[in-house]
Design an enzyme around this catalytic site. Structure first.
Site, PDB file in Angstrom:
ATOM      1  N   PRO A 397       0.821  -1.208   0.000  1.00  0.00           N
ATOM      2  CA  PRO A 397       0.000   0.000   0.000  1.00  0.00           C
ATOM      3  C   PRO A 397       0.852   1.254   0.000  1.00  0.00           C
ATOM      4  O   PRO A 397       2.034   1.236   0.339  1.00  0.00           O
ATOM      5  CB  PRO A 397      -0.809  -0.118   1.305  1.00  0.00           C
ATOM      6  CG  PRO A 397      -0.656  -1.533   1.748  1.00  0.00           C
ATOM      7  CD  PRO A 397       0.630  -2.029   1.201  1.00  0.00           C
ATOM      8  N   LYS A 402       8.264   1.833   0.536  1.00  0.00           N
ATOM      9  CA  LYS A 402       8.984   1.342  -0.641  1.00  0.00           C
ATOM     10  C   LYS A 402      10.029   2.352  -1.130  1.00  0.00           C
ATOM     11  O   LYS A 402      11.188   2.002  -1.344  1.00  0.00           O
ATOM     12  CB  LYS A 402       7.965   1.030  -1.756  1.00  0.00           C
ATOM     13  CG  LYS A 402       6.904   0.010  -1.372  1.00  0.00           C
ATOM     14  CD  LYS A 402       5.967  -0.319  -2.518  1.00  0.00           C
ATOM     15  CE  LYS A 402       5.084   0.844  -2.929  1.00  0.00           C
ATOM     16  NZ  LYS A 402       4.105   1.237  -1.889  1.00  0.00           N
ATOM     17  N   GLU A 526       8.324   3.498  -9.833  1.00  0.00           N
ATOM     18  CA  GLU A 526       7.065   3.739 -10.556  1.00  0.00           C
ATOM     19  C   GLU A 526       7.305   4.593 -11.799  1.00  0.00           C
ATOM     20  O   GLU A 526       6.661   5.616 -12.006  1.00  0.00           O
ATOM     21  CB  GLU A 526       6.039   4.395  -9.636  1.00  0.00           C
ATOM     22  CG  GLU A 526       5.696   3.522  -8.432  1.00  0.00           C
ATOM     23  CD  GLU A 526       4.544   4.080  -7.615  1.00  0.00           C
ATOM     24  OE1 GLU A 526       3.432   3.545  -7.760  1.00  0.00           O
ATOM     25  OE2 GLU A 526       4.776   5.017  -6.851  1.00  0.00           O
TER      26      GLU A 526
END
Length: 611
Positions: A397, A402, A526
Site C-alpha cells: 500500500p 517502498k 514507478e
C-alpha cells in the site's frame, strides 16, 4: 573566515603599505600648507614648499587609488572564495537538511549574506585602515603643534562612543533579523516561481500576493528601524563635529590675535582636525557595516558548520570515537569553523579517490529500521537479500516504505538501526562517490535540469562522452526518434525542469541518462505510472533495454512487471509481510492476492476504455 578565504596575503600587505603612504601624504599636506600661509603673511614665497605640496598631493592620490583598487580586488576575491565554499558545501549537505530548509533560504545565504560581507570589505575596510592611520598620525602631530587644542578636540570622543556603542549592538540585532527575513522572503519567492503553474492553475495569486506583501512589509519595517538609528546618529555626530570646530576656530582665532599662534598653524590645526573627524565619521559607518556583517557571518558559519554527508558513514566515525582523544566532527557544543573545513576537505578527497565496488555480491538488509526525524519508524526490522542480476519488485500500500528503501540504498539517509550490506561489507564503509557511481535511479517524474537534451543525457558523468554514445543511449531509450525530429536535435533546450517536453519524453531522456551511466544497480520508482498508453509502451520497452543484465529493484503497480520479477517483497506499514515469487505469494499471501485482483480489474477496465 578572513584567515581561510583572503587570497594573496602579500597583496594585502602591499595594500596596507599603500594605505600608509596615502595617510602619510595627507599628514604632510597641512604642514606645507602652514609654511605656505606663514610665508604669504611674511610677504615671501618659497617655490620649494609649493613643489613639496604638489608632490604630497600626488603621493596621496596615487597611493589612495592603488590601495583602493587592491583592497577592492582582495574583497572581491574574499567574497568569491566564501561563495565557492558555500556552494560546494551546499552540494555536500545531507538530503535531510534540504527536507527542512527551502532552497530560497540557501540562495539568500549565498547571495545576500555574502554581499553584506563584500560591502564591508570593498567599501569600508580600505577607508577604515587609512582612516585609522590618519587619525593616529594627525593626533600625534597635533599634540606636537598645540596640545591644548588637541585636548579640546578629543573631548568629543567619549561623547561619540557613548552614542555609538549601544546603537551598534542594536544594529547587530536588527541585521540578524533582517538577514533571516530576507532568507524567508527569498525562500517564498523561489517556491512560488518554481511552481508558478500550480499557482496560476489554482488561482492562488491573491494568496501568494498577501504572503509576499507581509514579507515585504516586514523588510520595510526592519529597514525603517535601521533608518531611524541612522537618522539619530548622523545629525548628532555632525552637531558634535560642528561644535568642536566652532570652539577650535574661536579659541585658535583668539590665540592668533594675541600672537600666541600663527595663522598658518591655526589653518594646519583645522585641516588636521578634519583629518581626524572625517575618518572618524567613516569609522562610524564602518562600525555599522561591521555589525551588519557580523549578523551575515553568523548565518554563513551556521551553514558552513552543518555536517555534510559522511563519505564513509558512521562506522568509520564510530571507530574514531573509540579514540579517547577524538571528538566526532560536527558534534561540538559550539559550531567550529575549522572542523567544518576539515570535513569539507575529507569529502573532496573521498570524491577524487579511486575505489572499485564489487557489485557481483548480494545486497543484504539486516534488521533495518528507519524513521524521518522524530516521527514514527517508516521501516521496521527489514530482513531480505537481493542476489546479483535479480529483478526484485517492491509491492504494498501507499506509505508502506517502498521509496524509503530506495533512499536508504542511495544513502540519502542513514539507517536508524540495522545495516545494509554488500556481501560482507557494510555499504557505509564504501566511499559515497564510488557507491553512487554504480547506481542508476529513474523516478516517477524524473527531473531534468535547465539546458539542452544532450547535457541532460550526459548529466553527472565525469568521463568524456562521444556523440555516438549519446545517440546510442537515446536509441535504446526510445528517445532518438522524437529528439531527431526537433529543430535543434540534441541541442534543444528543455526549459526549467524540462517543462518543454512531455512526461513520456522526460522519462525516456532519464532512461537514456541511466543507460549512459551504465549502472550496476538499477532503481525504478514507478517509472511508468503517470504516462499515457503510447508513452508507457515506449518507456516500458526502453526500461527492458535498461534492465538487461543488471540488478534491478522496481516499485511498480503494473501487474506484468510484478509477475515477471525474480522476487517480490510485500510491505505493510514498514514491515515485510511477504516474500517470494508471484506464484508463491498468490498461494500464501491474502493481501497480495487482493492487490493482484485489483490490478487485473484496473487494467481490464483500462483496456476496455481505450478500445
Amino acid at each position: 573566515m578572513l584567515r581561510s578565504a583572503v587570497p594573496r596575503r602579500g597583496l594585502f600587505a602591499v595594500a596596507i603599505i599603500l594605505s600608509v603612504l596615502e595617510a602619510a601624504g595627507g599628514l604632510i599636506v597641512p604642514l606645507f600648507t602652514r609654511d605656505l600661509i606663514d610665508q604669504f603673511a611674511a610677504s615671501g614665497l618659497d617655490i620649494g614648499v609649493i613643489i613639496w605640496l604638489i608632490a604630497a598631493f600626488f603621493v596621496q592620490a596615487a597611493a589612495g587609488g592603488f590601495s583602493y583598487y587592491f583592497m577592492t580586488y582582495i574583497g572581491e576575491m574574499f567574497v568569491r572564495n566564501i561563495r565557492l565554499r558555500l556552494w560546494n558545501h551546499i552540494l555536500k549537505l545531507k538530503v535531510s537538511y534540504f527536507d527542512k530548509h527551502e532552497s530560497g533560504e540557501l540562495i539568500s545565504r549565498v547571495t545576500q549574506d555574502t554581499n553584506t560581507l563584500k560591502t564591508l570589505i570593498t567599501n569600508h575596510l580600505v577607508t577604515s585602515i587609512s582612516g585609522i592611520l590618519s587619525i593616529i598620525g594627525a593626533l600625534v602631530i597635533l599634540f606636537v603643534i598645540d596640545w591644548k587644542m588637541t585636548l579640546i578636540m578629543l573631548s568629543a570622543v567619549p561623547v561619540s562612543m557613548l552614542i555609538l556603542a549601544p546603537l551598534g549592538r542594536l544594529v547587530y540585532k536588527i541585521s540578524l533579523q533582517m538577514q533571516d527575513e530576507l532568507a524567508a522572503f527569498s525562500a517564498g519567492l523561489g517556491r512560488v516561481l518554481s511552481d508558478i503553474r500550480l499557482v496560476k492553475s489554482h488561482n492562488a495569486q491573491s494568496v501568494e500576493r498577501e504572503g509576499g506583501e507581509r514579507k515585504i512589509a516586514s523588510l520595510f519595517h526592519f529597514g525603517m528601524r535601521e533608518a531611524r538609528i541612522q537618522a539619530f546618529v548622523s545629525p548628532l555626530m555632525t552637531t558634535v563635529i560642528m561644535a568642536v570646530l566652532v570652539v577650535i576656530i574661536g579659541y585658535g582665532g583668539a590665540r592668533v590675535s594675541a600672537g600666541d599662534l600663527s595663522a598658518g598653524t591655526l589653518v594646519a590645526v583645522i585641516i588636521y582636525m578634519f583629518q581626524v573627524v572625517v575618518p572618524f565619521s567613516m569609522l562610524a559607518q564602518f562600525f555599522t557595516a561591521f555589525q551588519k556583517a557580523m549578523g551575515a557571518t553568523e548565518r554563513i558559519q551556521e551553514l558552513l558548520c552543518t555536517d555534510p554527508e559522511q563519505s564513509t558513514g558512521r562506522l568509520q566515525q564510530n571507530q574514531q570515537n573509540d579514540d579517547p582523544d577524538h571528538q566526532e566532527p560536527g558534534r561540538q557544543s559550539k559550531p567550529d569553523f575549522a572542523t567544518a573545513l576539515t570535513l569539507s576537505a575529507d569529502w573532496e578527497q573521498s570524491e577524487d579517490a579511486s575505489y572499485q565496488v564489487d557489485w557481483n555480491q548480494p545486497i543484504h538488509f539486516k534488521d533495518v529500521s528507519f524513521g524521518y526525524g522524530q516521527e514514527d519508524e517508516v521501516l521496521r526490522s527489514l530482513n531480505f537479500t537481493i542476489e546479483p542480476g535479480q529483478t526484485v519488485a517492491f509491492v504494498g500500500p501507499s506509505g508502506a516504505g517502498k521509496t524509503t528503501i530506495f533512499s536508504l540504498l542511495e544513502r540519502f539517509y542513514e539507517t536508524s538501526a540495522g545495516s545494509i550490506m554488500l556481501g560482507e561489507q557494510n555499504i557505509e564503509q564504501i566511499p559515497l562517490h564510488a557507491w553512487r557511481e554504480g547506481i542508476g535511479y529513474v523516478l516517477q517524474e524524473s527531473p531534468l535540469m535547465s539546458g539542452s537534451i544532450k547535457s541532460n543525457i550526459t548529466y553527472g558523468l565525469t568521463r568524456p562522452v562521444t556523440d555516438d554514445e549519446v545517440r546510442e543511449a537515446a536509441r535504446l531509450a526510445n528517445a532518438a526518434a522524437f529528439i531527431e525530429q526537433l529543430p535543434s536535435g540534441y541541442d534543444t533546450e528543455v526549459g526549467e525542469r524540462g517543462i518543454k517536453l512531455s512526461g513520456g519524453q522526460r522519462q525516456r531522456i532519464a532512461i537514456a541518462r541511466a543507460l549512459l551511466r551504465d549502472p550496476k544497480l538499477l532503481l525504478l520508482d514507478e517509472a511508468t505510472s503517470n504516462l499515457d498508453s503510447e508513452s508507457e509502451a515506449l518507456v516500458q520497452e526502453a526500461l527492458q533495454n535498461l534492465m538487461h543484465g543488471r540488478t534491478t529493484l522496481i516499485i511498480a503497480h503494473r501487474l506484468s512487471t510484478v509477475v515477471d520479477a525474480d522476487q517480490i517483497i510485500f510491505l505493510e506499514n514498514g514491515i515485510l509481510t511477504g516474500q517470494g515469487t508471484h506464484a508463491q505469494l498468490m498461494d500464501g499471501h491474502a493481501l497480495y492476492r487482493k492487490f493482484v485482483h485489483q490490478q487485473m480489474k484496473q487494467e481490464s477496465n483500462f483496456s476496455v476504455y481505450t478500445s
